[in-house]
Scaffold this motif. Structure first.
Motif, PDB file in Angstrom:
ATOM      1  N   ASN A  56      55.951  41.801  30.532  1.00  0.00           N
ATOM      2  CA  ASN A  56      56.090  42.860  31.546  1.00  0.00           C
ATOM      3  C   ASN A  56      55.051  43.961  31.372  1.00  0.00           C
ATOM      4  N   THR A  76      53.871  38.895  38.370  1.00  0.00           N
ATOM      5  CA  THR A  76      54.599  37.689  37.997  1.00  0.00           C
ATOM      6  C   THR A  76      53.593  36.576  37.719  1.00  0.00           C
ATOM      7  N   GLN A  95      55.458  45.168  38.913  1.00  0.00           N
ATOM      8  CA  GLN A  95      55.062  44.278  37.830  1.00  0.00           C
ATOM      9  C   GLN A  95      54.563  42.951  38.389  1.00  0.00           C
ATOM     10  N   THR A 102      51.830  39.127  30.932  1.00  0.00           N
ATOM     11  CA  THR A 102      52.702  39.114  32.106  1.00  0.00           C
ATOM     12  C   THR A 102      54.152  38.870  31.705  1.00  0.00           C
ATOM     13  N   ARG A 103      54.373  37.919  30.802  1.00  0.00           N
ATOM     14  CA  ARG A 103      55.738  37.638  30.344  1.00  0.00           C
ATOM     15  C   ARG A 103      56.340  38.838  29.606  1.00  0.00           C
TER      16      ARG A 103
END
Length: 278
Positions: free
Chosen positions: A188, A159, A157, A185-186
């Motif tokens: 996931n 970051t 994943q 991104t937050r």
């Protein structure tokens, strides 16, 4: 004062809407995967304001969802029925839609886009249409085998430290697109291929549940990394018993060949529409 024809549908009732989309399979798959993936995002504790409305409060009349991404004003319009008269009437008369703004309408099947064209004619908007094709891997598709990574490679994943790289290399970058990649991104939903801890290729599961933003840095191309990333992200979704959906812009022969090579099923042609006030 009369009620607005677009009636808010709370998250607790999204199951009703997903059921009617499943009854119109595969034409309404994007409506289904959108709701499924937004539910996933909400479970991550992220609520960015995605709102679902149904014409006259009835899920069988379709969905009008406001998917506002910073400065990007997107309205997702889907209908499980050929008869879009109630949907059309709601779009024409609702006070919730700001027709003074540029509006994006994504992945609409032909019967929905025909409805949008009629509404657009009345609203006197300039339109730009982009045809795309939908490719699907069924959720029961066997996993891709023999995906051992080369020495020194990892797939994991993303970051937040990679946001600037991802955003700066996106060909369709806009004011607010960094916010969009931050959101994914937050949640996931971003994954990257790393070589000796350096990010060289990546892909996202977009908020509508489709794969997108598949990208390989220029000096790492022609090595099969794009295909590898596509297989790896597909396996992640298939392991979760989820459909793998991808869009291919008409004329993109390389992407078309790759999806066919990997066993994706080509389904209905859809259109993306950009509406601009005259």
């Amino acid at each position: 004062m009369s009620e607005d024809p677009l009636v808010y549908l709370p998250v607790g009732r999204w199951g009703e809407l997903k059921a009617v989309f499943k009854s119109d399979w595969p034409r309404s798959i994007s409506g289904f995967t959108t709701l499924e993936n937004i539910e996933y995002i909400l479970k991550q504790g992220i609520d960015y304001g995605f709102k679902v409305y149904c014409p006259y409060g009835e899920p069988s009349n379709g969905m009008v969802a406001f998917n506002l991404k910073k400065t990007f004003y997107e309205i997702i319009i889907q209908s499980p029925n050929d008869d879009t008269s109630k949907l059309e009437d709601a779009l024409k008369t609702s006070k919730l839609i700001d027709w003074s703004r540029q509006i994006a309408v994504p992945f609409a099947p032909k019967h929905v886009m025909d409805c949008v064209r009629r509404v657009n004619f009345e609203k006197n908007m300039k339109t730009v249409f982009t045809r795309t094709e939908t490719f699907i891997l069924h959720k029961e598709t066997p996993l891709f085998k023999d995906l051992s990574l080369p020495d020194g490679f990892t797939f994991k994943q993303l970051t937040l430290e990679y946001l600037d790289l991802v955003d700066s290399t996106w060909p369709h970058r806009y004011d607010g697109s960094r916010w969009y990649f931050d959101l994914l991104t937050r949640a996931n939903l971003g994954f990257g291929l790393f070589k000796q801890n350096d990010l060289i290729a990546w892909v996202f599961i977009k908020e509508m549940g489709a794969l997108g933003h598949l990208y390989t840095l220029e000096n790492h191309r022609q090595k099969g990394y794009g295909e590898l990333v596509l297989k790896l992200i597909s396996n992640i979704l298939l392991e979760q018993k989820r459909y793998v959906v991808a869009f291919c812009v008409e004329g993109n022969k390389s992407a078309y060949k790759l999806y066919k090579k990997l066993g994706f099923e080509r389904t209905d042609e859809i259109e993306w529409c950009e509406l601009t006030p005259l």
